[in-house]
Design a protein around this motif. Structure first.
Motif, PDB file in Angstrom:
ATOM      1  N   VAL A 142       0.828  -1.204   0.000  1.00 47.17           N
ATOM      2  CA  VAL A 142       0.000   0.000   0.000  1.00 47.17           C
ATOM      3  C   VAL A 142       0.866   1.260   0.000  1.00 47.17           C
ATOM      4  N   HIS A 143       0.406   2.252  -0.719  1.00 44.88           N
ATOM      5  CA  HIS A 143       0.962   3.604  -0.604  1.00 44.88           C
ATOM      6  C   HIS A 143      -0.060   4.369   0.213  1.00 44.88           C
ATOM      7  N   HIS A 144       0.367   4.923   1.343  1.00 46.30           N
ATOM      8  CA  HIS A 144      -0.617   5.568   2.211  1.00 46.30           C
ATOM      9  C   HIS A 144      -0.102   6.870   2.796  1.00 46.30           C
ATOM     10  N   LEU A 145      -1.044   7.638   3.298  1.00 45.97           N
ATOM     11  CA  LEU A 145      -0.724   8.837   4.052  1.00 45.97           C
ATOM     12  C   LEU A 145      -1.753   8.999   5.153  1.00 45.97           C
ATOM     13  N   GLN A 146      -1.384   9.792   6.132  1.00 45.91           N
ATOM     14  CA  GLN A 146      -2.261  10.054   7.263  1.00 45.91           C
ATOM     15  C   GLN A 146      -2.904  11.420   7.072  1.00 45.91           C
ATOM     16  N   VAL A 147      -4.203  11.498   7.338  1.00 47.08           N
ATOM     17  CA  VAL A 147      -4.906  12.776   7.348  1.00 47.08           C
ATOM     18  C   VAL A 147      -5.674  12.874   8.669  1.00 47.08           C
ATOM     19  N   VAL A 148      -5.732  14.085   9.191  1.00 49.25           N
ATOM     20  CA  VAL A 148      -6.539  14.349  10.377  1.00 49.25           C
ATOM     21  C   VAL A 148      -7.768  15.106   9.893  1.00 49.25           C
ATOM     22  N   VAL A 149      -8.948  14.623  10.261  1.00 51.67           N
ATOM     23  CA  VAL A 149     -10.196  15.201   9.768  1.00 51.67           C
ATOM     24  C   VAL A 149     -10.333  16.636  10.273  1.00 51.67           C
ATOM     25  N   PRO A 150     -10.376  17.613   9.355  1.00 51.83           N
ATOM     26  CA  PRO A 150     -10.544  19.012   9.770  1.00 51.83           C
ATOM     27  C   PRO A 150     -12.012  19.351  10.014  1.00 51.83           C
ATOM     28  N   LYS A 151     -12.229  20.406  10.753  1.00 48.78           N
ATOM     29  CA  LYS A 151     -13.585  20.854  11.089  1.00 48.78           C
ATOM     30  C   LYS A 151     -14.425  21.096   9.827  1.00 48.78           C
ATOM     31  N   GLN A 152     -13.830  21.676   8.804  1.00 46.31           N
ATOM     32  CA  GLN A 152     -14.573  22.008   7.581  1.00 46.31           C
ATOM     33  C   GLN A 152     -15.022  20.782   6.800  1.00 46.31           C
ATOM     34  N   ALA A 153     -14.535  19.580   7.155  1.00 45.90           N
ATOM     35  CA  ALA A 153     -14.953  18.349   6.480  1.00 45.90           C
ATOM     36  C   ALA A 153     -16.258  17.795   7.045  1.00 45.90           C
ATOM     37  N   ILE A 154     -16.719  18.366   8.149  1.00 43.35           N
ATOM     38  CA  ILE A 154     -17.898  17.850   8.845  1.00 43.35           C
ATOM     39  C   ILE A 154     -19.169  18.475   8.266  1.00 43.35           C
ATOM     40  N   ASP A 155     -20.181  17.629   8.039  1.00 39.12           N
ATOM     41  CA  ASP A 155     -21.441  18.116   7.480  1.00 39.12           C
ATOM     42  C   ASP A 155     -22.497  18.293   8.569  1.00 39.12           C
ATOM     43  N   VAL A 156     -23.727  18.600   8.172  1.00 35.84           N
ATOM     44  CA  VAL A 156     -24.799  18.876   9.128  1.00 35.84           C
ATOM     45  C   VAL A 156     -25.157  17.654   9.974  1.00 35.84           C
ATOM     46  N   MET A 157     -24.765  16.466   9.519  1.00 34.00           N
ATOM     47  CA  MET A 157     -25.052  15.257  10.283  1.00 34.00           C
ATOM     48  C   MET A 157     -23.981  14.978  11.333  1.00 34.00           C
ATOM     49  N   GLY A 158     -22.938  15.823  11.369  1.00 34.86           N
ATOM     50  CA  GLY A 158     -21.919  15.715  12.401  1.00 34.86           C
ATOM     51  C   GLY A 158     -20.770  14.787  12.087  1.00 34.86           C
ATOM     52  N   HIS A 159     -20.699  14.292  10.850  1.00 37.30           N
ATOM     53  CA  HIS A 159     -19.585  13.423  10.459  1.00 37.30           C
ATOM     54  C   HIS A 159     -19.009  13.902   9.137  1.00 37.30           C
ATOM     55  N   VAL A 160     -17.941  13.244   8.681  1.00 38.33           N
ATOM     56  CA  VAL A 160     -17.288  13.638   7.431  1.00 38.33           C
ATOM     57  C   VAL A 160     -18.269  13.517   6.276  1.00 38.33           C
ATOM     58  N   ASN A 161     -18.379  14.580   5.502  1.00 42.10           N
ATOM     59  CA  ASN A 161     -19.235  14.595   4.320  1.00 42.10           C
ATOM     60  C   ASN A 161     -18.658  13.670   3.253  1.00 42.10           C
ATOM     61  N   ASN A 162     -19.535  13.018   2.508  1.00 41.73           N
ATOM     62  CA  ASN A 162     -19.075  12.052   1.505  1.00 41.73           C
ATOM     63  C   ASN A 162     -18.136  12.672   0.472  1.00 41.73           C
ATOM     64  N   THR A 163     -18.321  13.941   0.145  1.00 47.52           N
ATOM     65  CA  THR A 163     -17.435  14.568  -0.839  1.00 47.52           C
ATOM     66  C   THR A 163     -16.010  14.707  -0.311  1.00 47.52           C
ATOM     67  N   GLU A 164     -15.856  14.783   1.001  1.00 45.78           N
ATOM     68  CA  GLU A 164     -14.519  14.880   1.587  1.00 45.78           C
ATOM     69  C   GLU A 164     -13.734  13.595   1.371  1.00 45.78           C
ATOM     70  N   TYR A 165     -14.417  12.465   1.415  1.00 48.62           N
ATOM     71  CA  TYR A 165     -13.732  11.197   1.155  1.00 48.62           C
ATOM     72  C   TYR A 165     -13.171  11.185  -0.266  1.00 48.62           C
ATOM     73  N   LEU A 166     -13.908  11.760  -1.212  1.00 52.34           N
ATOM     74  CA  LEU A 166     -13.400  11.858  -2.582  1.00 52.34           C
ATOM     75  C   LEU A 166     -12.142  12.717  -2.626  1.00 52.34           C
ATOM     76  N   ARG A 167     -12.123  13.777  -1.833  1.00 53.44           N
ATOM     77  CA  ARG A 167     -10.913  14.615  -1.752  1.00 53.44           C
ATOM     78  C   ARG A 167      -9.737  13.804  -1.207  1.00 53.44           C
ATOM     79  N   PHE A 168     -10.000  13.005  -0.176  1.00 49.55           N
ATOM     80  CA  PHE A 168      -8.937  12.170   0.390  1.00 49.55           C
ATOM     81  C   PHE A 168      -8.420  11.191  -0.667  1.00 49.55           C
ATOM     82  N   MET A 169      -9.323  10.634  -1.466  1.00 49.84           N
ATOM     83  CA  MET A 169      -8.929   9.685  -2.506  1.00 49.84           C
ATOM     84  C   MET A 169      -8.093  10.384  -3.578  1.00 49.84           C
ATOM     85  N   GLU A 170      -8.495  11.580  -3.965  1.00 47.67           N
ATOM     86  CA  GLU A 170      -7.708  12.324  -4.947  1.00 47.67           C
ATOM     87  C   GLU A 170      -6.351  12.694  -4.371  1.00 47.67           C
ATOM     88  N   GLN A 171      -6.334  13.075  -3.098  1.00 42.75           N
ATOM     89  CA  GLN A 171      -5.088  13.452  -2.438  1.00 42.75           C
ATOM     90  C   GLN A 171      -4.086  12.297  -2.434  1.00 42.75           C
TER      91      GLN A 171
END
Length: 145
Positions: A9-38
């Motif tokens: 695996v090629h991997h990196l660590q990310v810490v979930v930032p406040k701006q990634a959180i949606d109205v439901m209180g967890h990471v928004n699905n679009t943020e996961y796409l950003r992590f995948m692109e990153q």
């Protein structure tokens, strides 16, 4: 303990930032796409195929199709491990990457996904054959069974 689905695996660590959180209180699905692109871009650069090389060759890889299975939520401040593998290369115009996102604290897999990337000419956006540098750089890093 972290258990990746595939070896090498090629991997990196990310810490979930406040701006990634949606109205439901967890990471928004679009943020996961950003992590995948990153992680895809991070791996591409590690393979020696950064933006400068893309410009020099007038070629780049663009996402054609992405499939994502969201398995569990992530929350602000959590440390995530984002991993990728190249699992297919047709040696013409496309590669396929797999992804896995794991919460570091408990080893739980939060996401599995895959993207088909297609080689395009940067000046036109049209699909083009991969240059030799892409063929050698985007080699398989894992095999799916």
């Amino acid at each position: 303990m972290i258990e990746w689905d595939l070896p090498n695996v090629h991997h990196l660590q990310v810490v979930v930032p406040k701006q990634a959180i949606d109205v439901m209180g967890h990471v928004n699905n679009t943020e996961y796409l950003r992590f995948m692109e990153q992680i895809a871009w991070h791996h591409t650069q590690a393979l020696g195929l950064g933006w400068d090389k893309y410009q020099q060759l007038n070629r780049g890889m663009v996402a054609r199709r992405t499939e994502v299975d969201y398995l569990a939520p992530a929350f602000e401040g959590e440390s995530l491990l984002v991993g990728t593998w190249i699992v297919e290369n047709d040696e013409r115009i496309s590669i396929t990457r797999r992804y896995q996102i794991i919460r570091e604290s408990d080893g739980l897999t939060l996401l599995r996904g895959r993207t088909r990337w297609v080689c395009v000419a940067l000046d036109s956006g049209k699909p083009r054959r991969m240059p030799p540098e892409f063929l050698s750089g985007y080699q398989l890093t894992a095999r799916e069974d």
